[in-house]
Motif scaffolding. Structure first.
Motif, PDB file in Angstrom:
ATOM      1  N   VAL A 388     -14.135-107.233 -31.166  1.00 36.96           N
ATOM      2  CA  VAL A 388     -15.447-107.676 -30.686  1.00 36.96           C
ATOM      3  C   VAL A 388     -15.698-107.155 -29.269  1.00 36.96           C
ATOM      4  CG1 VAL A 388     -16.898-109.689 -30.201  1.00 36.96           C
ATOM      5  CG2 VAL A 388     -15.320-109.725 -32.141  1.00 36.96           C
ATOM      6  N   ALA A 389     -14.652-107.145 -28.432  1.00 37.35           N
ATOM      7  CA  ALA A 389     -14.811-106.726 -27.033  1.00 37.35           C
ATOM      8  C   ALA A 389     -15.262-105.273 -26.930  1.00 37.35           C
ATOM      9  CB  ALA A 389     -13.499-106.930 -26.280  1.00 37.35           C
ATOM     10  N   THR A 390     -14.664-104.408 -27.752  1.00 40.24           N
ATOM     11  CA  THR A 390     -15.017-102.978 -27.655  1.00 40.24           C
ATOM     12  C   THR A 390     -16.033-102.555 -28.714  1.00 40.24           C
ATOM     13  OG1 THR A 390     -13.225-102.329 -29.134  1.00 40.24           O
ATOM     14  CG2 THR A 390     -12.692-102.401 -26.782  1.00 40.24           C
ATOM     15  N   GLN A 391     -16.371-103.486 -29.626  1.00 39.24           N
ATOM     16  CA  GLN A 391     -17.284-103.183 -30.733  1.00 39.24           C
ATOM     17  C   GLN A 391     -16.799-101.993 -31.571  1.00 39.24           C
ATOM     18  OE1 GLN A 391     -20.682-104.844 -31.436  1.00 39.24           O
ATOM     19  NE2 GLN A 391     -19.242-106.332 -30.597  1.00 39.24           N
ATOM     20  N   GLN A 392     -15.485-101.938 -31.784  1.00 41.20           N
ATOM     21  CA  GLN A 392     -14.913-100.875 -32.605  1.00 41.20           C
ATOM     22  C   GLN A 392     -14.108-101.475 -33.757  1.00 41.20           C
ATOM     23  OE1 GLN A 392     -12.534 -98.921 -29.579  1.00 41.20           O
ATOM     24  NE2 GLN A 392     -13.740 -97.059 -29.775  1.00 41.20           N
ATOM     25  N   TRP A 393     -14.107-100.753 -34.862  1.00 45.93           N
ATOM     26  CA  TRP A 393     -13.193-101.095 -35.956  1.00 45.93           C
ATOM     27  C   TRP A 393     -11.795-100.618 -35.572  1.00 45.93           C
ATOM     28  CZ3 TRP A 393     -15.035-104.097 -39.765  1.00 45.93           C
ATOM     29  CH2 TRP A 393     -16.421-104.138 -39.943  1.00 45.93           C
ATOM     30  N   ILE A 394     -10.798-101.346 -36.051  1.00 48.52           N
ATOM     31  CA  ILE A 394      -9.417-100.970 -35.752  1.00 48.52           C
ATOM     32  C   ILE A 394      -8.789-100.423 -37.031  1.00 48.52           C
ATOM     33  CG2 ILE A 394      -7.177-101.802 -34.922  1.00 48.52           C
ATOM     34  CD1 ILE A 394      -8.831-104.323 -33.873  1.00 48.52           C
ATOM     35  N   GLY A 395      -8.328 -99.185 -36.951  1.00 50.95           N
ATOM     36  CA  GLY A 395      -7.706 -98.583 -38.138  1.00 50.95           C
ATOM     37  C   GLY A 395      -6.305 -98.126 -37.832  1.00 50.95           C
ATOM     38  N   ARG A 396      -5.557 -97.870 -38.898  1.00 48.44           N
ATOM     39  CA  ARG A 396      -4.181 -97.440 -38.749  1.00 48.44           C
ATOM     40  C   ARG A 396      -3.999 -96.206 -39.630  1.00 48.44           C
ATOM     41  NH1 ARG A 396      -0.073 -99.506 -35.322  1.00 48.44           N
ATOM     42  NH2 ARG A 396      -0.612-101.655 -35.747  1.00 48.44           N
ATOM     43  N   THR A 397      -3.486 -95.126 -39.061  1.00 39.61           N
ATOM     44  CA  THR A 397      -3.250 -93.924 -39.863  1.00 39.61           C
ATOM     45  C   THR A 397      -1.938 -94.078 -40.630  1.00 39.61           C
ATOM     46  OG1 THR A 397      -1.948 -92.737 -38.211  1.00 39.61           O
ATOM     47  CG2 THR A 397      -4.349 -92.533 -38.039  1.00 39.61           C
ATOM     48  N   SER A 398      -1.728 -93.149 -41.573  1.00 38.70           N
ATOM     49  CA  SER A 398      -0.488 -93.166 -42.351  1.00 38.70           C
ATOM     50  C   SER A 398       0.707 -93.053 -41.411  1.00 38.70           C
ATOM     51  CB  SER A 398      -0.507 -92.004 -43.347  1.00 38.70           C
ATOM     52  OG  SER A 398       0.711 -91.886 -44.015  1.00 38.70           O
TER      53      SER A 398
END
Ligand code: 5AD
Ligand code: SF4
Length: 444
Positions: A388-398
């Motif tokens: 919410v703070a950065t308004q970004q989705w958090i993803g994880r690569t392989s």
């Protein structure tokens, strides 16, 4: 109504143990609450890998000492419980339950003892056969699931408390692992993580006698499973077949955590690690030569007894040679029962700190450089959350890198709609020492 609160310290094995404990307590009619204040039964699932971790639990127990006896009970679970046993009752007299990780299947019995007024309840046996049967596991994450494949450790690294807290190695049958993995896939889990103190020394006790590489390859073939990870690997038991399996199936994540601990063969010998620097580097070479781009991460201990400046410089040089994608650095910490406790030449704390900071700074530079090389690439991520703070989705690569991203068409989670749990392609636009950032590609 019976209520409980649980706080977990330590590694992923412990996190998964807590999921088993929570599931068992819910099945026994308890309700989980979010604060120790609201709970009748307060549980700490503890870690004793370093002194600081161990101190944390005694600190926590002190915080609530005054509340004990007013209908509130305290329990210590996990590695500190196994290591300290009944001594915990002396150090923290308001504790009523002390149970190690091999005793969780006996929890219902232990709870009955607590409920009937016993204030010194223990579960400390290490010789259990049933540790893998955990029908009540309550998993925290609906997309990614841990599966224990092997418990305990038969190595005897001179610094390490784990053989004492988790006992000898016990592998689970391949059939039981595969059954759990398939049922998780049916429940909608897409990512699994095979867990063990030393997953590489996995050996199927049934007549099939699968080794770890076979088990890994087979879990990667289960329909619905898109990612398989594993921790932790011991270099001595890390064979080329594991790299070949990763090369052959994209569902097996291209990330290997291979703790080296030191780049000096002499220190490795005194650590009783059972490999030399060259033998370790051979394993690194297998991975560097693989078809897939395998991310390699590691653990380092600085200031092991007798580690000279020259030994330390060997570690620094090795890290620069390997170019680890990331690393955990630890200052050596004395642990009870371990052989290294008897060693001479313990390194002063300030010197350990100096070495720690030097290595940390070198590694930061490596990570900045490596992460920058991802800019311009498109990576598939498994979406884990929204910041919410950065308004970004958090993803994880392989490769297990954090890749935060924005999506013009899906700027925030909205009513009942989320990207969490999905797989999507992200174009990497920026990099930092610890993460990447980018924009989602149109692939919906
Ligand atoms: N002191 C410092 N670090 C330790 N580790 C294990 N035992 C100790 C100790 N006594 C580190 C190792 C291991 C990681 C989980 O913790 O690097 O790989
Ligand atoms: Fe800590 Fe090791 Fe126990 Fe995990 S197994 S909780 S790291 S002491």
């Amino acid at each position: 109504m019976k209520t409980f609160y649980i706080e977990t310290f330590g590694c992923q094995m412990n996190a998964h143990d807590s999921e088993k404990v929570v599931g068992t307590l819910l099945a026994e009619g308890y309700t989980q609450v979010d604060t120790p204040e609201a709970a009748q039964l307060v549980l700490y699932n503890t870690c004793s890998i370093r002194d600081k971790a161990e101190q944390k639990v005694f600190h926590r127990l002190q915080q609530f000492k005054r509340e004990a006896g007013h209908g509130k009970l305290f329990g210590v679970l996990g590695c500190v419980a196994q290591q300290e046993g009944e001594r915990i009752f002396e150090r923290a007299p308001h504790v009523s339950l002390v149970a190690g990780s091999a005793s969780y299947t006996k929890l219902p019995e232990l709870l009955v003892q607590l409920e009937t007024g016993n204030r010194r309840v223990t579960g400390l046996s290490l010789d259990t056969e049933a540790t893998f049967d955990t029908p009540y596991t309550r998993r925290d994450n609906p997309h990614r699931a841990y599966i224990t494949i092997i418990e305990g450790c038969d190595k005897s690294c001179a610094y390490c408390v784990v053989p004492f807290t988790r006992g000898p190695e016990r592998s689970r049958t391949s059939e039981s692992v595969m059954r759990e993995a398939r049922s998780l896939a049916e429940l909608g889990y897409t990512e699994i993580q095979l867990l063990g103190q030393n997953v590489n020394s996995y050996r199927d006790p049934s007549p099939e006698a699968w080794d770890f590489a076979t088990l890994l390859a087979k879990t990667g073939e289960i329909p619905g499973i898109r990612r398989v990870r594993f921790t932790t690997s011991h270099p001595r038991d890390f064979v080329k077949a594991i790299v070949d399996a990763i090369d052959a199936n994209p569902a097996l994540c291209n990330h290997v955590h291979l703790p080296v601990q030191s780049g000096s063969t002499e220190v490795l010998r005194r650590m009783q690690r059972l490999y030399t620097r060259d033998e370790y580097m051979r394993r690194i070479e297998w991975m560097k030569k693989a078809k897939r781009d395998i991310a390699i991460t590691t653990d380092i201990i600085v200031g092991f007894p007798g580690e000279t400046e020259d030994d330390f410089q060997k570690t620094v040089r090795m890290c620069e040679e390997v170019e680890y994608e990331s690393m955990f650095i630890f200052k050596y910490s004395k642990r009870p029962n371990t052989p290294a406790l008897q060693y001479q030449d313990h390194i002063p704390e300030e010197e350990k700190t100096r070495r720690f900071l030097i290595l940390q700074e070198r590694q930061r530079a490596i990570q900045i450089r490596r992460n920058a090389s991802y800019v311009g690439r498109t990576e598939e991520v498994h979406v884990e959350g929204f910041n919410v703070a950065t308004q970004q989705w958090i993803g994880r690569t392989s490769q297990h890198k954090t890749l935060n991203f924005t999506d013009a068409d899906f700027p925030t989670p909205s009513e009942g709609r989320t990207l969490v749990g999905q797989y999507t392609d992200v174009l990497v636009k920026r990099s930092g020492p610890n993460s990447l950032a980018g924009e989602r590609m149109e692939n919906r």
